[in-house]
Write an enzyme that holds these catalytic residues in place. Sequence first.
Site, short mmCIF file in Angstrom:
data_model
loop_
_atom_site.label_atom_id
_atom_site.label_comp_id
_atom_site.label_asym_id
_atom_site.label_seq_id
_atom_site.Cartn_x
_atom_site.Cartn_y
_atom_site.Cartn_z
N GLY A 1 4.91 -25.38 -9.83
CA GLY A 1 3.91 -26.11 -11.02
C GLY A 1 3.85 -24.53 -12.27
O GLY A 1 4.25 -23.88 -12.56
N CYS B 1 -21.71 -15.41 -23.90
CA CYS B 1 -22.15 -15.22 -23.60
C CYS B 1 -22.39 -15.19 -22.04
O CYS B 1 -23.51 -15.62 -21.19
CB CYS B 1 -23.50 -15.16 -24.26
SG CYS B 1 -23.91 -15.11 -25.58
#
Length: 408
Positions: free
Chosen positions: A271, A338
């Site tokens: 991959g 955040c």
Amino acid sequence: MNESFFYRGGTLWCEGVPLDAIAESVGTPVYVYSVARVLRNIRKLQTAFGPLGASIHYSLKANANLALLGVINEAGVGVDAVSGAEIARARLAGIPPSRIVFAGVGKTRAELEYALDVGIGWINVESQAEMALLETLAADRRQIVTVALRLNPGVQPATHRHIATGHAGAKFGIEPGALADILEHREAYPHLFIAGIHVHIGSQLMRIDATLDAVRLAQQLADPHSDVRTLNIGGGFPVRYGGNENVPEPGEFAEALKPVLDGWHIMIEPGRAIVADAGLLLASVLYVKEQYERRFVIIDASMTELLRPALYGAEHPIIPVREPVDEMVPAMVVGPVCESTDVLSASALLPPLGAGDRVAVLDVGAYGMVMASNYNMRLRPPEVLVEGRQWRVVRRRETLDDLLRLEQ
């Protein structure tokens, strides 16, 4: 960097396209992929494993973009899929079902039914319970299904613990005793042709010895059964993130395996080895601030676009789009999400930067966009494919309407 990403005239290019031109047209953040690099990586694998007669099946979970899958299909490479939706995506890209391998530890009944109905070439089975279900489904359809048994050899490869899959504590595969029992009692599965053993032990394998040990164990289990002569050794061929030279090449794996693979049909499922260094994430600087004797470069890309640093502690080189002429100094490159883990690099060496300057996060063609999320209601970025002097958007940037559509 590599031959597909380089500085020319003081700015960063991908093949024959300046990255500034892409950023100015579609904005940032944006993923950019090089077709030439993908094809080069495929040729490297074909050169290494071709003499062994290996068939290559690209691990679609690394990067599932349809345009990239089209390039990979045209290069004659099949696909390793780990869900029904990945099978559907591969078929949409034109890949014949006969060249698709269906893997995964938790295939649902519906996914197995779909795989049988479309005629998937191979199914890698990961448990006795899955064997029983697959036998029932195949019998209902009066089909003979070709399968490989995934072996968990109980070896600990030299890689990050989150991407090791062949050790005793991993959920993947079948332990040797249970696998031998399945082979010994194959008459219980008259509709399943057990043609091989699958033994993928992890990703980013930094040593070859663990792969050799796993292959030898698989051969010992198969030896009493003359018709089980396929070995699917998975992928795991490592990528030189940041130009790390202490990484074995695919050719070294092939050379080490060659003496023990005579008489066996080989399959590999790479991959990241095909797409990782063929992609970068282009971003813009929002702010730069000095705090507690540290320099923070805040960019418009984040862990929602590239999760690997937060998930694995992965290190990706980050470079300026403008070729640096000033002294390079350490900086923490962070995103606006955040979360304290939203750090793309804790120690990137960068020149002085200001708002609006652009940077590129390298080697993100694998496990980048496929892991992207909408956390903080962020819109996933577009993807761009570059081929020579031409480039095109192969997935547009999401809109707020895209995010809200399913709730309306």
